[in-house]
Design a protein around this motif. Sequence first.
Motif, PDB file in Angstrom:
ATOM      1  N   VAL A 202      87.388  52.138 -70.733  1.00 22.86           N
ATOM      2  CA  VAL A 202      86.845  51.862 -72.077  1.00 22.86           C
ATOM      3  C   VAL A 202      87.704  51.650 -73.182  1.00 22.86           C
ATOM      4  O   VAL A 202      87.317  50.979 -73.821  1.00 22.86           O
ATOM      5  CB  VAL A 202      86.228  53.433 -72.137  1.00 22.86           C
ATOM      6  N   ALA A 203      88.948  52.325 -73.289  1.00 29.23           N
ATOM      7  CA  ALA A 203      89.743  51.903 -74.458  1.00 29.23           C
ATOM      8  C   ALA A 203      90.079  50.616 -74.357  1.00 29.23           C
ATOM      9  O   ALA A 203      90.323  49.681 -75.448  1.00 29.23           O
ATOM     10  CB  ALA A 203      91.076  52.764 -74.325  1.00 29.23           C
ATOM     11  N   ALA A 204      90.443  50.019 -73.273  1.00 32.26           N
ATOM     12  CA  ALA A 204      90.793  48.396 -73.161  1.00 32.26           C
ATOM     13  C   ALA A 204      89.794  47.736 -73.457  1.00 32.26           C
ATOM     14  O   ALA A 204      89.769  46.698 -74.378  1.00 32.26           O
ATOM     15  CB  ALA A 204      91.250  48.051 -71.597  1.00 32.26           C
ATOM     16  N   GLY A 205      88.555  47.933 -73.023  1.00 32.42           N
ATOM     17  CA  GLY A 205      87.107  47.183 -73.404  1.00 32.42           C
ATOM     18  C   GLY A 205      86.912  47.109 -75.126  1.00 32.42           C
ATOM     19  O   GLY A 205      86.838  46.134 -75.670  1.00 32.42           O
ATOM     20  N   MET A 206      87.026  48.381 -75.656  1.00 31.53           N
ATOM     21  CA  MET A 206      86.862  48.485 -77.043  1.00 31.53           C
ATOM     22  C   MET A 206      87.827  47.716 -77.793  1.00 31.53           C
ATOM     23  O   MET A 206      87.673  47.457 -78.763  1.00 31.53           O
ATOM     24  CB  MET A 206      86.746  49.844 -77.196  1.00 31.53           C
ATOM     25  N   GLY A 207      89.168  48.266 -77.353  1.00 32.69           N
ATOM     26  CA  GLY A 207      90.248  47.189 -78.036  1.00 32.69           C
ATOM     27  C   GLY A 207      89.969  45.811 -78.105  1.00 32.69           C
ATOM     28  O   GLY A 207      90.161  45.236 -79.266  1.00 32.69           O
ATOM     29  N   GLU A 208      89.701  45.302 -77.167  1.00 29.17           N
ATOM     30  CA  GLU A 208      89.329  43.940 -77.025  1.00 29.17           C
ATOM     31  C   GLU A 208      88.175  43.434 -77.940  1.00 29.17           C
ATOM     32  O   GLU A 208      88.413  42.273 -78.612  1.00 29.17           O
ATOM     33  CB  GLU A 208      89.026  43.215 -75.589  1.00 29.17           C
ATOM     34  N   LEU A 209      87.178  44.210 -78.149  1.00 23.09           N
ATOM     35  CA  LEU A 209      85.903  44.172 -78.856  1.00 23.09           C
ATOM     36  C   LEU A 209      86.616  44.112 -80.430  1.00 23.09           C
ATOM     37  O   LEU A 209      86.231  43.331 -81.224  1.00 23.09           O
ATOM     38  CB  LEU A 209      84.843  44.972 -78.613  1.00 23.09           C
ATOM     39  N   TYR A 210      87.257  45.090 -80.767  1.00 23.53           N
ATOM     40  CA  TYR A 210      87.825  45.339 -82.028  1.00 23.53           C
ATOM     41  C   TYR A 210      88.839  44.293 -82.424  1.00 23.53           C
ATOM     42  O   TYR A 210      88.784  43.777 -83.684  1.00 23.53           O
ATOM     43  CB  TYR A 210      88.246  46.517 -82.076  1.00 23.53           C
ATOM     44  N   ASP A 211      89.548  43.965 -81.656  1.00 23.39           N
ATOM     45  CA  ASP A 211      90.500  42.943 -81.825  1.00 23.39           C
ATOM     46  C   ASP A 211      89.775  41.532 -82.237  1.00 23.39           C
ATOM     47  O   ASP A 211      90.222  40.761 -83.212  1.00 23.39           O
ATOM     48  CB  ASP A 211      91.469  42.432 -80.741  1.00 23.39           C
ATOM     49  N   GLN A 212      88.714  41.489 -81.578  1.00 27.46           N
ATOM     50  CA  GLN A 212      87.739  40.035 -81.995  1.00 27.46           C
ATOM     51  C   GLN A 212      87.116  40.118 -83.205  1.00 27.46           C
ATOM     52  O   GLN A 212      86.931  39.062 -83.849  1.00 27.46           O
ATOM     53  CB  GLN A 212      87.068  39.769 -80.773  1.00 27.46           C
ATOM     54  N   TYR A 213      86.599  41.487 -83.465  1.00 27.44           N
ATOM     55  CA  TYR A 213      85.234  41.293 -84.364  1.00 27.44           C
ATOM     56  C   TYR A 213      85.691  42.452 -85.598  1.00 27.44           C
ATOM     57  O   TYR A 213      84.787  42.232 -86.365  1.00 27.44           O
ATOM     58  CB  TYR A 213      84.011  41.878 -83.748  1.00 27.44           C
ATOM     59  N   GLN A 214      86.480  43.440 -85.518  1.00 26.16           N
ATOM     60  CA  GLN A 214      86.443  44.102 -86.743  1.00 26.16           C
ATOM     61  C   GLN A 214      86.646  43.683 -88.102  1.00 26.16           C
ATOM     62  O   GLN A 214      87.374  42.582 -88.329  1.00 26.16           O
ATOM     63  CB  GLN A 214      87.802  45.196 -86.225  1.00 26.16           C
ATOM     64  N   ILE A 215      86.459  44.252 -88.726  1.00 25.23           N
ATOM     65  CA  ILE A 215      86.221  44.037 -90.332  1.00 25.23           C
ATOM     66  C   ILE A 215      87.028  45.175 -91.176  1.00 25.23           C
ATOM     67  O   ILE A 215      87.257  46.239 -90.509  1.00 25.23           O
ATOM     68  CB  ILE A 215      84.697  43.865 -91.143  1.00 25.23           C
ATOM     69  N   ALA A 216      87.459  44.778 -92.391  1.00 18.80           N
ATOM     70  CA  ALA A 216      88.226  45.894 -93.044  1.00 18.80           C
ATOM     71  C   ALA A 216      87.349  47.114 -93.546  1.00 18.80           C
ATOM     72  O   ALA A 216      86.142  46.712 -93.736  1.00 18.80           O
ATOM     73  CB  ALA A 216      88.710  45.056 -94.270  1.00 18.80           C
ATOM     74  N   PRO A 217      87.900  48.145 -93.516  1.00 17.05           N
ATOM     75  CA  PRO A 217      87.076  49.353 -94.190  1.00 17.05           C
ATOM     76  C   PRO A 217      86.631  49.397 -95.434  1.00 17.05           C
ATOM     77  O   PRO A 217      85.606  49.953 -95.878  1.00 17.05           O
ATOM     78  CB  PRO A 217      87.948  50.567 -93.855  1.00 17.05           C
ATOM     79  N   GLU A 218      87.349  48.355 -96.353  1.00 19.07           N
ATOM     80  CA  GLU A 218      86.629  48.023 -97.671  1.00 19.07           C
ATOM     81  C   GLU A 218      85.403  47.622 -97.557  1.00 19.07           C
ATOM     82  O   GLU A 218      84.711  47.642 -98.589  1.00 19.07           O
ATOM     83  CB  GLU A 218      87.834  47.075 -98.397  1.00 19.07           C
ATOM     84  N   ARG A 219      85.114  46.816 -96.598  1.00 21.52           N
ATOM     85  CA  ARG A 219      83.441  46.316 -96.441  1.00 21.52           C
ATOM     86  C   ARG A 219      82.611  47.419 -96.617  1.00 21.52           C
ATOM     87  O   ARG A 219      81.637  47.641 -97.095  1.00 21.52           O
ATOM     88  CB  ARG A 219      83.535  45.138 -95.367  1.00 21.52           C
TER      89      ARG A 219
END
Length: 248
Positions: A202-219
């Motif tokens: 699960v960590a690997a899958g979520m890591g790939e997703l976040y690497d591709q799509y994550q936005i900054a917490p300031e948003r």
Amino acid sequence: MTMKNKVVVITGASSGIGEATAKRLAKDGAKVVLGARREDKLARITREIEAAGGQAVYQVCDVTVLADNQALVALAQARFGGLDVLFLNAGLMPNSPLSALKTDEWAAMVDVNLKGVLNGIAAALPIFTSQRHGQFIVTSSVAGLKAYPGGAVYGATKFAVKDLMEVLRMESAQEGTNIRTATIYPAAVRSELLTTITDKQVAAGMGELYDQYQIAPERVANVVAFAIDQPADTNVSEFTIGPTTQPW
């Protein structure tokens, strides 16, 4: 702006969305009270806010302990003379398949993501009721809107706070106490949530997703500021926040 001089308590304030929100609101003139478990990070963020001309105090707070929540609210009253907003932002996301039976992690998510919110409400609601105004804002998740494999317990806690906030708003309207609520549903936002996942797949899958799509917490901080800055007679209840490029 209605933000200036508002007293805002933020839980989960030592990183990610909580840190970004504290800095944004302080920049806009709010007086912020930071709560989390890591004192060194709280102290650093407070110093940075003060160095930028803002007003902030902090106190170590474990949201699973009601007395800690009450002490954080009391600090806001003692240092800044009141309480206007409680941003319930503390959360854990140790996702795993239910078949993995990580029951300790299930309990931790219920304790922080749901009971922690209830403890915050219990600490601030008497004040808001007495003064006949106030605002609760809670960080839910897109997992509080749609189900996905591996996120059953996390999603259950985040679905729960959606209902909790809406009923709280409805009851306040019935009682004439003018309490506003807002629920925020972030998608992939850069934070420390992934560090709590112990299931390697699960960590690997979520890591790939976040690497591709994550936005900054300031948003997310921008949206919290928008919700607070509405006139007292206006409630904005729900916000889904995610990257423009996310296709699901």
